[in-house]
Design a protein around this motif. Structure first.
Motif, PDB file in Angstrom:
ATOM      1  N   ILE A 114     -39.946 -44.552 -16.022  1.00 17.38           N
ATOM      2  CA  ILE A 114     -38.911 -44.385 -15.001  1.00 17.38           C
ATOM      3  C   ILE A 114     -39.255 -45.314 -13.841  1.00 17.38           C
ATOM      4  O   ILE A 114     -40.413 -45.358 -13.402  1.00 17.38           O
ATOM      5  CB  ILE A 114     -38.853 -42.920 -14.508  1.00 17.38           C
ATOM      6  CG1 ILE A 114     -38.337 -42.009 -15.633  1.00 17.38           C
ATOM      7  CG2 ILE A 114     -37.975 -42.789 -13.259  1.00 17.38           C
ATOM      8  CD1 ILE A 114     -38.426 -40.519 -15.328  1.00 17.38           C
ATOM      9  N   VAL A 115     -38.278 -46.083 -13.380  1.00 19.16           N
ATOM     10  CA  VAL A 115     -38.439 -46.933 -12.202  1.00 19.16           C
ATOM     11  C   VAL A 115     -37.332 -46.533 -11.235  1.00 19.16           C
ATOM     12  O   VAL A 115     -36.145 -46.755 -11.509  1.00 19.16           O
ATOM     13  CB  VAL A 115     -38.352 -48.433 -12.550  1.00 19.16           C
ATOM     14  CG1 VAL A 115     -38.556 -49.279 -11.298  1.00 19.16           C
ATOM     15  CG2 VAL A 115     -39.382 -48.801 -13.615  1.00 19.16           C
ATOM     16  N   SER A 116     -37.719 -45.897 -10.123  1.00 22.37           N
ATOM     17  CA  SER A 116     -36.722 -45.268  -9.255  1.00 22.37           C
ATOM     18  C   SER A 116     -36.937 -45.628  -7.787  1.00 22.37           C
ATOM     19  O   SER A 116     -38.072 -45.713  -7.331  1.00 22.37           O
ATOM     20  CB  SER A 116     -36.832 -43.747  -9.443  1.00 22.37           C
ATOM     21  OG  SER A 116     -36.040 -43.062  -8.506  1.00 22.37           O
ATOM     22  N   ASN A 117     -35.835 -45.813  -7.071  1.00 21.02           N
ATOM     23  CA  ASN A 117     -35.924 -45.976  -5.620  1.00 21.02           C
ATOM     24  C   ASN A 117     -35.957 -44.599  -4.976  1.00 21.02           C
ATOM     25  O   ASN A 117     -35.248 -43.701  -5.415  1.00 21.02           O
ATOM     26  CB  ASN A 117     -34.703 -46.734  -5.080  1.00 21.02           C
ATOM     27  CG  ASN A 117     -34.783 -48.223  -5.325  1.00 21.02           C
ATOM     28  OD1 ASN A 117     -35.821 -48.742  -5.735  1.00 21.02           O
ATOM     29  ND2 ASN A 117     -33.698 -48.922  -5.061  1.00 21.02           N
ATOM     30  N   GLY A 118     -36.757 -44.462  -3.919  1.00 24.78           N
ATOM     31  CA  GLY A 118     -36.758 -43.189  -3.196  1.00 24.78           C
ATOM     32  C   GLY A 118     -38.151 -42.789  -2.764  1.00 24.78           C
ATOM     33  O   GLY A 118     -39.096 -43.581  -2.846  1.00 24.78           O
ATOM     34  N   THR A 119     -38.252 -41.547  -2.289  1.00 25.69           N
ATOM     35  CA  THR A 119     -39.559 -41.059  -1.846  1.00 25.69           C
ATOM     36  C   THR A 119     -40.281 -40.420  -3.027  1.00 25.69           C
ATOM     37  O   THR A 119     -39.650 -39.836  -3.917  1.00 25.69           O
ATOM     38  CB  THR A 119     -39.418 -39.994  -0.734  1.00 25.69           C
ATOM     39  OG1 THR A 119     -38.718 -38.857  -1.263  1.00 25.69           O
ATOM     40  CG2 THR A 119     -38.655 -40.534   0.471  1.00 25.69           C
ATOM     41  N   VAL A 120     -41.603 -40.540  -2.999  1.00 29.06           N
ATOM     42  CA  VAL A 120     -42.416 -39.988  -4.085  1.00 29.06           C
ATOM     43  C   VAL A 120     -42.187 -38.476  -4.178  1.00 29.06           C
ATOM     44  O   VAL A 120     -41.970 -37.941  -5.266  1.00 29.06           O
ATOM     45  CB  VAL A 120     -43.912 -40.302  -3.854  1.00 29.06           C
ATOM     46  CG1 VAL A 120     -44.778 -39.560  -4.856  1.00 29.06           C
ATOM     47  CG2 VAL A 120     -44.148 -41.811  -3.956  1.00 29.06           C
ATOM     48  N   VAL A 134     -42.252 -39.123 -19.879  1.00 27.71           N
ATOM     49  CA  VAL A 134     -42.258 -40.576 -20.035  1.00 27.71           C
ATOM     50  C   VAL A 134     -43.693 -41.072 -19.851  1.00 27.71           C
ATOM     51  O   VAL A 134     -44.547 -40.334 -19.363  1.00 27.71           O
ATOM     52  CB  VAL A 134     -41.325 -41.268 -19.005  1.00 27.71           C
ATOM     53  CG1 VAL A 134     -39.857 -40.981 -19.288  1.00 27.71           C
ATOM     54  CG2 VAL A 134     -41.677 -40.868 -17.579  1.00 27.71           C
ATOM     55  N   ASP A 135     -43.948 -42.328 -20.236  1.00 26.76           N
ATOM     56  CA  ASP A 135     -45.310 -42.848 -20.183  1.00 26.76           C
ATOM     57  C   ASP A 135     -45.709 -43.352 -18.800  1.00 26.76           C
ATOM     58  O   ASP A 135     -46.887 -43.423 -18.478  1.00 26.76           O
ATOM     59  CB  ASP A 135     -45.466 -43.978 -21.215  1.00 26.76           C
ATOM     60  CG  ASP A 135     -45.248 -43.457 -22.628  1.00 26.76           C
ATOM     61  OD1 ASP A 135     -45.970 -42.519 -23.021  1.00 26.76           O
ATOM     62  OD2 ASP A 135     -44.327 -43.950 -23.318  1.00 26.76           O
ATOM     63  N   VAL A 136     -44.720 -43.753 -17.993  1.00 27.76           N
ATOM     64  CA  VAL A 136     -45.065 -44.268 -16.662  1.00 27.76           C
ATOM     65  C   VAL A 136     -43.921 -43.972 -15.684  1.00 27.76           C
ATOM     66  O   VAL A 136     -42.751 -43.983 -16.069  1.00 27.76           O
ATOM     67  CB  VAL A 136     -45.392 -45.783 -16.729  1.00 27.76           C
ATOM     68  CG1 VAL A 136     -44.166 -46.620 -17.012  1.00 27.76           C
ATOM     69  CG2 VAL A 136     -46.018 -46.260 -15.427  1.00 27.76           C
ATOM     70  N   VAL A 137     -44.306 -43.677 -14.435  1.00 26.26           N
ATOM     71  CA  VAL A 137     -43.312 -43.445 -13.379  1.00 26.26           C
ATOM     72  C   VAL A 137     -43.657 -44.340 -12.199  1.00 26.26           C
ATOM     73  O   VAL A 137     -44.788 -44.317 -11.706  1.00 26.26           O
ATOM     74  CB  VAL A 137     -43.317 -41.969 -12.908  1.00 26.26           C
ATOM     75  CG1 VAL A 137     -42.413 -41.787 -11.685  1.00 26.26           C
ATOM     76  CG2 VAL A 137     -42.876 -41.029 -14.026  1.00 26.26           C
ATOM     77  N   ILE A 138     -42.698 -45.171 -11.781  1.00 22.92           N
ATOM     78  CA  ILE A 138     -42.887 -46.001 -10.593  1.00 22.92           C
ATOM     79  C   ILE A 138     -41.798 -45.634  -9.590  1.00 22.92           C
ATOM     80  O   ILE A 138     -40.606 -45.732  -9.893  1.00 22.92           O
ATOM     81  CB  ILE A 138     -42.789 -47.507 -10.936  1.00 22.92           C
ATOM     82  CG1 ILE A 138     -43.912 -47.939 -11.883  1.00 22.92           C
ATOM     83  CG2 ILE A 138     -42.805 -48.357  -9.653  1.00 22.92           C
ATOM     84  CD1 ILE A 138     -45.317 -47.870 -11.316  1.00 22.92           C
ATOM     85  N   ILE A 139     -42.218 -45.218  -8.404  1.00 21.96           N
ATOM     86  CA  ILE A 139     -41.259 -44.861  -7.355  1.00 21.96           C
ATOM     87  C   ILE A 139     -41.441 -45.862  -6.207  1.00 21.96           C
ATOM     88  O   ILE A 139     -42.579 -46.167  -5.818  1.00 21.96           O
ATOM     89  CB  ILE A 139     -41.462 -43.397  -6.915  1.00 21.96           C
ATOM     90  CG1 ILE A 139     -41.163 -42.477  -8.119  1.00 21.96           C
ATOM     91  CG2 ILE A 139     -40.538 -43.042  -5.738  1.00 21.96           C
ATOM     92  CD1 ILE A 139     -41.624 -41.066  -7.980  1.00 21.96           C
TER      93      ILE A 139
END
Ligand SMILES: [Mg+2]
Length: 218
Positions: A114-120, A134-139
């Motif tokens: 997941i690659v998402s804009n916003g606050t952690v 999912v295998d990776v989350v980037i915020i």
């Protein structure tokens, strides 16, 4: 060639943000009622949709605009924005087909992220509440820059040890998702939640599960 990884946007892609806002609205209305000068829930909903901008404005500004519309005085927009951040995730609704699709990709040995804009705080709370595996989350807050900048995409690819040409991206925003992912070299899919006038240079999906046929046919 079958992709090694497929990355997703969160809001209005794996998370049905519209449905979540709908579900959260009565609770938010109850919390804000002292400031709303006797407004009805229906009226509140209408104003909320007008000032929410699909979540693309900071919650402090959203809260300020929302309450200003009801001529509310003496409210603390920061505190009310905190209420949104701490409570919204409890009402999070998955996008139709999200779990089935992630399971399907897992069965094919395709990594996901997941690659998402916003606050952690808020984005991670939604991911946890939905139980998205999912295998990776980037915020964006964690990497210091938002999509469509390359960094959030590249950081996810780096952690998955996959190159851009081996990965696909799925998102609902023509610029943040489609343009952003395409400019780093990923194949982009546009989940078309609204009819848009502008031309979007991506494979269009009306439904998340349509992605399965692209994987099978790749
Ligand atoms: Mg989105």
């Amino acid at each position: 060639m079958i992709p090694k990884a497929i990355l997703f946007d969160l809001d209005d892609t794996l998370h049905d943000r519209r449905a979540s806002v709908e579900a959260f609205t009565p609770a938010l209305f109850a919390h804000l009622e002292p400031w709303l000068s006797g407004a009805s829930l229906e009226n509140f909903k209408t104003v909320l949709h007008r000032v929410d901008y699909g979540g693309y404005v900071p919650r402090e500004i959203f809260m300020q605009r929302l309450l200003e519309a009801f001529h509310a005085k003496d409210f603390d927009a920061l505190r009310l924005a905190k209420f949104w951040r701490s409570e919204f995730a409890k009402f999070a609704q998955p996008m139709v087909g999200a779990y089935e699709l992630l399971e399907f990709l897992g069965s094919k040995g395709i990594k996901t992220g997941i690659v998402s804009n916003g606050t952690v705080q808020l984005q991670q709370a939604k991911i946890d509440a939905l139980g998205l595996k999912v295998d990776v989350v980037i915020i964006s807050e964690a990497v210091g820059v938002k999509k469509p900048s390359a960094k959030p995409f590249l950081e996810a690819l780096r952690l998955l040890e996959v190159s851009a040409s081996e990965a696909w991206f799925v998102g609902d925003h023509p610029i943040n998702d489609v343009q952003g992912a395409s400019s780093v070299g990923m194949k982009a899919f546009w989940l078309e939640r609204e009819q848009r006038a502008e031309a979007v240079d991506a494979v269009r999906l009306e439904h998340l599960l349509e992605l399965r046929s692209y994987v099978v046919g790749s």
